[in-house]
Motif scaffolding. Structure first.
Motif, PDB file in Angstrom:
ATOM      1  N   LEU A 123      61.641  39.987 115.950  1.00 27.54           N
ATOM      2  CA  LEU A 123      60.479  40.604 115.093  1.00 27.54           C
ATOM      3  C   LEU A 123      60.870  41.730 113.816  1.00 27.54           C
ATOM      4  O   LEU A 123      60.551  42.960 114.787  1.00 27.54           O
ATOM      5  CB  LEU A 123      58.693  40.811 115.543  1.00 27.54           C
ATOM      6  N   SER A 124      61.032  41.339 112.909  1.00 26.74           N
ATOM      7  CA  SER A 124      61.691  42.559 112.168  1.00 26.74           C
ATOM      8  C   SER A 124      60.451  42.866 110.233  1.00 26.74           C
ATOM      9  O   SER A 124      59.548  41.964 110.284  1.00 26.74           O
ATOM     10  CB  SER A 124      62.396  42.274 111.107  1.00 26.74           C
ATOM     11  N   PHE A 125      59.394  43.794 110.919  1.00 32.50           N
ATOM     12  CA  PHE A 125      58.907  44.511 109.734  1.00 32.50           C
ATOM     13  C   PHE A 125      58.868  44.350 108.639  1.00 32.50           C
ATOM     14  O   PHE A 125      60.032  45.050 108.879  1.00 32.50           O
ATOM     15  CB  PHE A 125      58.327  44.849 109.871  1.00 32.50           C
ATOM     16  N   VAL A 126      58.750  43.405 107.275  1.00 34.54           N
ATOM     17  CA  VAL A 126      59.240  44.333 106.115  1.00 34.54           C
ATOM     18  C   VAL A 126      58.576  44.458 104.811  1.00 34.54           C
ATOM     19  O   VAL A 126      56.980  44.358 104.916  1.00 34.54           O
ATOM     20  CB  VAL A 126      60.378  43.068 105.555  1.00 34.54           C
ATOM     21  N   PRO A 173      60.983  28.058 107.616  1.00 34.40           N
ATOM     22  CA  PRO A 173      59.956  29.157 108.699  1.00 34.40           C
ATOM     23  C   PRO A 173      59.256  27.807 108.849  1.00 34.40           C
ATOM     24  O   PRO A 173      59.440  26.237 108.716  1.00 34.40           O
ATOM     25  CB  PRO A 173      58.445  29.622 107.611  1.00 34.40           C
ATOM     26  N   ALA A 174      59.611  27.690 110.359  1.00 34.07           N
ATOM     27  CA  ALA A 174      58.863  26.838 111.787  1.00 34.07           C
ATOM     28  C   ALA A 174      57.495  27.218 111.592  1.00 34.07           C
ATOM     29  O   ALA A 174      56.773  26.546 112.334  1.00 34.07           O
ATOM     30  CB  ALA A 174      59.357  27.163 112.705  1.00 34.07           C
ATOM     31  N   LYS A 225      53.117  37.192 110.024  1.00 33.00           N
ATOM     32  CA  LYS A 225      54.653  36.254 110.789  1.00 33.00           C
ATOM     33  C   LYS A 225      55.006  35.318 110.151  1.00 33.00           C
ATOM     34  O   LYS A 225      54.211  34.078 110.103  1.00 33.00           O
ATOM     35  CB  LYS A 225      53.768  36.777 112.260  1.00 33.00           C
ATOM     36  N   VAL A 226      56.182  35.375 109.961  1.00 31.04           N
ATOM     37  CA  VAL A 226      56.575  34.103 109.547  1.00 31.04           C
ATOM     38  C   VAL A 226      58.149  33.688 110.225  1.00 31.04           C
ATOM     39  O   VAL A 226      58.608  35.063 110.389  1.00 31.04           O
ATOM     40  CB  VAL A 226      57.621  34.100 107.876  1.00 31.04           C
ATOM     41  N   SER A 227      57.802  32.667 111.184  1.00 29.85           N
ATOM     42  CA  SER A 227      58.453  32.854 112.419  1.00 29.85           C
ATOM     43  C   SER A 227      59.486  31.597 112.294  1.00 29.85           C
ATOM     44  O   SER A 227      59.287  30.334 111.094  1.00 29.85           O
ATOM     45  CB  SER A 227      58.366  32.087 113.265  1.00 29.85           C
ATOM     46  N   TYR A 228      61.211  32.364 112.380  1.00 33.26           N
ATOM     47  CA  TYR A 228      62.514  31.324 112.151  1.00 33.26           C
ATOM     48  C   TYR A 228      62.545  30.837 113.225  1.00 33.26           C
ATOM     49  O   TYR A 228      62.576  31.260 113.956  1.00 33.26           O
ATOM     50  CB  TYR A 228      63.393  31.749 111.296  1.00 33.26           C
ATOM     51  N   SER A 235      61.863  36.361 113.665  1.00 32.82           N
ATOM     52  CA  SER A 235      60.336  36.329 112.278  1.00 32.82           C
ATOM     53  C   SER A 235      60.340  37.235 111.641  1.00 32.82           C
ATOM     54  O   SER A 235      61.179  38.868 111.737  1.00 32.82           O
ATOM     55  CB  SER A 235      59.918  37.055 113.048  1.00 32.82           C
ATOM     56  N   LEU A 236      59.867  37.961 110.679  1.00 34.04           N
ATOM     57  CA  LEU A 236      59.737  38.508 109.558  1.00 34.04           C
ATOM     58  C   LEU A 236      58.125  38.710 109.893  1.00 34.04           C
ATOM     59  O   LEU A 236      57.172  38.091 109.398  1.00 34.04           O
ATOM     60  CB  LEU A 236      59.993  38.222 108.366  1.00 34.04           C
ATOM     61  N   GLY A 237      58.143  40.022 109.592  1.00 30.06           N
ATOM     62  CA  GLY A 237      56.483  40.388 109.547  1.00 30.06           C
ATOM     63  C   GLY A 237      55.572  41.574 108.625  1.00 30.06           C
ATOM     64  O   GLY A 237      57.286  42.386 107.796  1.00 30.06           O
ATOM     65  N   GLY A 238      55.031  41.416 107.553  1.00 32.62           N
ATOM     66  CA  GLY A 238      54.866  42.444 106.767  1.00 32.62           C
ATOM     67  C   GLY A 238      52.639  41.952 106.468  1.00 32.62           C
ATOM     68  O   GLY A 238      52.070  41.249 106.896  1.00 32.62           O
TER      69      GLY A 238
END
Length: 113
Positions: free
Chosen positions: A63-66, A83-84, A95-98, A107-110
């Motif tokens: 998970l990376s926060f952007v 995204p899944a 949180k957007v998960s792939y 995942s990307l979070g923000g």
């Protein structure tokens, strides 16, 4: 405090996984340490790498926060990856998960703050 970070993602087949990750990150790897490993720099001195490791494949959680979540999600979609899952938590964090072909979750979070 750590000065560098390497987050590993084990995959069953390096050659098959490499194109998906190039599309996901939108670029070629920063470097290739050997024939079964590729490394992307996702922020200064922060790296995500894939490595062929059939026994561990499919179990990674990264998970990376952007700062620009919606823009990144749109860019990734433009490269053919959807995204899944997308979740919004209390407080407005999203949180957007792939998932790659092995089931690894990237995942990307923000959100606020």
């Amino acid at each position: 405090m750590a000065r560098e970070l390497f987050a590993g993602v084990p995959v069953t087949d390096y050659a098959s996984a490499l194109p998906w990750y190039e599309r996901f990150f939108g670029k070629e790897p920063a470097f290739l340490p050997n024939d079964i490993e590729a490394v992307w720099e996702v922020a200064e001195q922060r790296y995500v790498y894939i490595v062929e490791d059939r026994d561990r494949a499919g179990n990674a959680l990264v998970l990376s926060f952007v700062d620009d979540l919606d823009e990144r999600v749109a860019q990734i979609a433009g490269r053919g990856i959807e995204p899944a899952k997308r979740e919004t938590y209390e407080g407005g964090v999203t949180k957007v998960s792939y998932r790659d072909a092995d089931g690894n979750e990237i995942s990307l979070g923000g959100g606020p703050g």
